[in-house]
Enzyme design. Structure first.
Site, PDB file in Angstrom:
ATOM      1  CG  HIS A   1       3.854  -2.900   3.094  1.00 27.35           C
ATOM      2  ND1 HIS A   1       2.770  -3.765   3.193  1.00 27.35           N
ATOM      3  CD2 HIS A   1       4.948  -3.669   3.312  1.00 27.35           C
ATOM      4  CE1 HIS A   1       3.202  -4.982   3.466  1.00 27.35           C
ATOM      5  NE2 HIS A   1       4.513  -4.962   3.549  1.00 27.35           N
TER       6      HIS A   1
ATOM      7  N   PRO B   1       3.257  -0.849  10.419  1.00 25.18           N
ATOM      8  CG  PRO B   1       3.366  -1.733   8.270  1.00 25.18           C
ATOM      9  CD  PRO B   1       4.153  -1.548   9.507  1.00 25.18           C
TER      10      PRO B   1
ATOM     11  CG  PHE C   1      -0.189   0.049   2.555  1.00 19.56           C
ATOM     12  CD1 PHE C   1      -0.056  -1.111   3.307  1.00 19.56           C
ATOM     13  CD2 PHE C   1       0.359   1.230   3.062  1.00 19.56           C
ATOM     14  CE1 PHE C   1       0.618  -1.094   4.527  1.00 19.56           C
ATOM     15  CE2 PHE C   1       1.040   1.244   4.277  1.00 19.56           C
ATOM     16  CZ  PHE C   1       1.166   0.086   5.010  1.00 19.56           C
TER      17      PHE C   1
ATOM     18  N   GLY D   1      -0.322  -8.215  11.806  1.00 17.64           N
ATOM     19  CA  GLY D   1      -0.630  -9.613  11.556  1.00 17.64           C
ATOM     20  C   GLY D   1      -2.118  -9.803  11.277  1.00 17.64           C
TER      21      GLY D   1
ATOM     22  CG  HIS E   1       6.236  -7.502   9.776  1.00 22.27           C
ATOM     23  ND1 HIS E   1       5.498  -8.381  10.530  1.00 22.27           N
ATOM     24  CD2 HIS E   1       5.842  -7.692   8.487  1.00 22.27           C
ATOM     25  CE1 HIS E   1       4.706  -9.079   9.740  1.00 22.27           C
ATOM     26  NE2 HIS E   1       4.887  -8.696   8.492  1.00 22.27           N
ATOM     27  N   GLY E   2       4.354  -5.551  11.922  1.00 28.20           N
ATOM     28  CA  GLY E   2       2.992  -5.142  11.578  1.00 28.20           C
ATOM     29  C   GLY E   2       2.027  -5.711  12.583  1.00 28.20           C
TER      30      GLY E   2
ATOM     31  CD  GLU F   1      -1.413   3.851   6.609  1.00 26.77           C
ATOM     32  OE1 GLU F   1      -1.720   2.654   6.445  1.00 26.77           O
ATOM     33  OE2 GLU F   1      -0.895   4.289   7.653  1.00 26.77           O
TER      34      GLU F   1
END
Lengths: 473, 264
Positions: free
Chosen positions: A233, A372, A203, A399, A396-397, A205
């Protein structure tokens, strides 16, 4: 199923059992551990711990979920002399990663009509979804330069600023890449894709820095409440995917997956020709990804310039991180510095203050860690705490919490755009299906994930970001 | 009396949009096996237990490669012509022949059906714009796993009143991170075919790149699928990164099955 022993907040030990060479170290809050979804990824944590040359722990980040061989949200380090390297420990999308840029224009001061115009301009300029970039196909000479120069190549072609390199992990260049280790198929697959987001959960954003949680660090980094941010990303596109696939195929054909509980754990000794070739190809793909994100940011900067008359240097790159990579790093093992091959798959490096790899700004504070969340709720900028047991890693995010099938069923026959508008987000994508699969409730609550990251002392929250304009791949 | 016909329900991620016209609803699209017409439904219903059924228990997949305007001289419908593997084509033709013969012998047809089986899926009825319809996408994937008895209600409406389920060639299943399909096949080439069509159910544009293959191992199935993904991604871009090495082939009665997980 797993008898985990709590060591400290958000930190659990999976004791070293049969066939495990090291224990597991699980970073997670108590509540999440009860979720049956974690059973399969924890099995994978155990499987990883059986691989030769693993050092320390087989590690799970708070956003862990099932992956191919290695779990996503997994970290494992191997002795650079005696250990193995595994494409499954990096992931298909080599150097999938995130970058964030900050613009000092207060986001809420941008008129709504201009926000929409900005979103549409980026949607036009940045190829997304299934398809190609708009640059001419890469030549062999281009590929060689990308591999040797990293993101500097794109800057030399006019995509961005020299200073951007200072604000990228490894200065946007993983050394050791060699196109001799990359097949023609991989080159063909990636030739027309540079500068494009890709599909799935990738994405662009844009939104507002909603709150500052660590004022000193935020001030040092030039982030203030109300600032505009851009989050990108994306990864190495088909080029990286092909390299991972061909390496796995080769390892399987050579019997390097024999006797493994999961073929996707296939690995080769780092010092072997197979291991060396994989690293060379992986580094090549990592540099492709740095260039990809650099070119996407360039297109975003062009849109800001065209729509909002903001010059490109004022769309300031804060940092670019890898979250699917294997890197040679030196860490203390039993008090002695040791060279390790650290695999981070769905995990981010989180170096702390004083690390010489970082630029002078981040040496003072620690490096940014970008997390993110989902396109409706929030993303975070954190600062690395360099926890040694995690090999200086963080999540990292958020999930996924829900499968794509479930998400499609939930949102079938509902107006996705109206719903997203109702929560203050305008989303654009070439595929309605992508939006349905990526709705906010398909993901875990990132606030809970970063809370666990902070409690486990992996990284600290610096700023909470609220998305308002989203382009999905 | 009801106007009836036997057909296989056609399942696809249909091209959208199609040219304007009197379109059949997506959920009612089908491939006719035997056309009956106006008939005594109660009589037929009582005889259904004796109906010849397909000799195959597993569904099948095909590619819609040609656009037909039927009948040729004064077309009233526009349809896709579906192509199958030679073995499937023969099985379908044989089944259609037996079914029509049974219908004739039981007095549902006035004369034997002598026309060769033409596998086609009607998309719309006249009037239609020939030029625009000739340009719709081809090599479009379609799957079938239900034989139905449809009642034609008029106004392009078809209601199923009886059905026979076959084992689906592929089914999408829940998977948190990526996409997962349960694939069925009678042999390795069929397992490959159905795996590929599972992917095509998500990315029908890839049909133009599909070719039947004859793998002799599961490893080779994965190699071939990933080579196909590579080709598609390099030419037109595709949403798949790769088919993973997850899982192994298991036996289920006289079928093979495999959980295919695909990184997206």
């Amino acid at each position: 199923m797993f008898n985990l022993k709590k060591l400290k907040p958000a930190t659990f030990l999976m004791e070293q059992g049969e066939k495990m060479r090291v224990p597991g170290l699980i970073f997670m809050n108590d509540q999440s551990l009860q979720d049956p979804l974690f059973e399969e990824p924890l099995k994978q944590v155990r499987n990883v711990s059986t691989l030769p040359g693993i050092v320390g722990y087989s590690i799970a980040m708070p956003d862990i979920h099932w992956g191919y061989g290695f779990p996503i949200g997994g970290v494992a380090a191997f002795d650079a002399e005696t250990g193995v390297i595994s494409p499954g420990g990096v992931g298909y999308d080599i150097n999938c990663g995130v970058r964030v840029a900050i613009i000092k224009e207060p986001f809420q001061s941008i008129p709504s009509s201009q926000k929409q115009a900005l979103l549409k301009a980026i949607f036009r300029k940045v190829p997304s979804g299934v398809g190609m970039g708009e640059s001419p196909p890469l030549t062999q000479a281009d590929y060689k330069a990308i591999v040797s120069k990293g993101a500097k190549w794109s800057i030399e072609q006019g995509y961005g600023l020299d200073i951007d390199l200072e604000f990228m992990e490894s200065h946007g260049n993983i050394s050791g890449g060699d196109m001799a280790a990359v097949s023609q198929h991989a080159q063909d697959r990636g030739a027309k894709q540079l500068g494009s987001i890709g599909s799935g959960n990738h994405f662009v954003e844009i939104g507002e820095v909603q709150s500052i949680l660590l004022p000193d660090v935020a001030a040092a980094w030039g982030i203030a409440k109300g600032d505009t941010y851009v989050l990108i990303h994306s990864g190495s596109r088909g080029f990286g995917h092909q390299i991972c696939q061909e390496t796995l195929d080769l390892f399987v054909q050579k019997g390097l997956a024999d006797n493994l509980v999961d073929k996707q754990l296939a690995c080769a000794p780092i010092k072997s020709s197979e291991g060396q070739n994989y690293f060379k190809a992986m580094a090549a793909a990592a540099n492709y990804a740095f260039n990809n994100r650099q070119q996407i940011l360039h297109s975003v900067r062009q849109a800001f310039k065209h729509v909002l008359h903001i010059p490109e240097e004022e769309v300031r790159l804060l940092y670019d991180v890898c979250h699917n990579i294997a890197k040679f790093e030196t860490h203390l093992v039993d008090g002695n510095p040791k060279k390790l091959c650290v695999h981070r798959k769905g995990a981010t490096r989180a170096f702390g203050p004083g690390n010489p790899e970082l630029n002078t700004l981040f040496q003072a504070t620690g490096q940014p860690v970008l997390v993110p969340g989902d396109m409706g709720r929030a993303s975070y900028i954190m600062v690395g705490s360099a926890l040694p047991q995690s090999w200086c890693s963080a999540c990292h995010g958020a999930g996924r919490a829900r499968s794509r099938v479930q998400s499609m069923k939930t949102w079938k026959d509902r107006n996705l755009f109206d719903y997203m508008k109702s929560i203050g987000v305008t989303v654009m994508a070439h595929s309605i299906r992508t939006i349905a699969e990526e709705m906010p409730d398909a993901y875990k609550n990132v606030d809970e994930v970063v809370q666990a990251v902070q409690e486990a002392e992996l990284a600290k929250m610096v700023a909470r970001l609220k998305p308002e304009l989203v382009i999905k791949g | 009396m009801k106007r009836l016909f036997f057909a296989f329900e056609a399942l696809a991620n249909w091209p959208n949009p199609l040219p304007r016209g009197r379109l059949l609803k997506e959920e009612e699209r089908h491939m006719t096996a035997a056309f009956i017409g106006a008939t005594d439904w109660e009589k037929l219903e009582s005889e259904l237990p004796d109906l010849p059924l397909p000799p195959f228990t597993l569904g099948f997949c095909g590619l819609c490669q040609d656009i037909l305007f039927l009948p040729p001289h004064h077309p009233r419908v526009v349809a896709y012509k579906a192509y199958f593997s030679p073995a499937t084509q023969q099985s379908l033709a044989d089944f259609a022949s037996r079914l029509n013969q049974w219908l004739y012998e039981h007095a549902y047809l006035k004369k034997p059906e002598t026309r060769p089986f033409l596998p086609h899926i009607t998309l719309a009825r006249s009037p239609f714009d020939y030029k625009k319809w000739k340009k719709i996408p081809t090599h479009w994937p379609v799957a079938f796993h239900r034989l139905k008895l449809y009642e034609s209600l008029g106004e392009l409406r078809y209601q199923p009143i009886w059905q026979k389920e076959l084992t689906p060639p592929f089914e999408e299943r829940e998977h948190t991170a990526d996409i997962e399909f349960l694939i069925h096949g009678r042999d390795l080439p069929e397992l490959f075919r159905h795996s590929a069509f599972a992917l095509l159910s998500r990315f029908p544009e890839g049909g133009a790149f599909y070719r039947d293959q004859a793998p002799d191992s599961m490893d080779e199935i994965i190699f071939l699928l990933n080579d196909w993904i590579r080709q598609m991604d390099g030419e037109i871009g595709c949403p798949f990164k790769a088919v993973s090495w997850h899982g192994k082939i298991e036996e289920e009665g006289n079928l093979m099955k495999w959980e295919m997980i695909v990184d997206v």
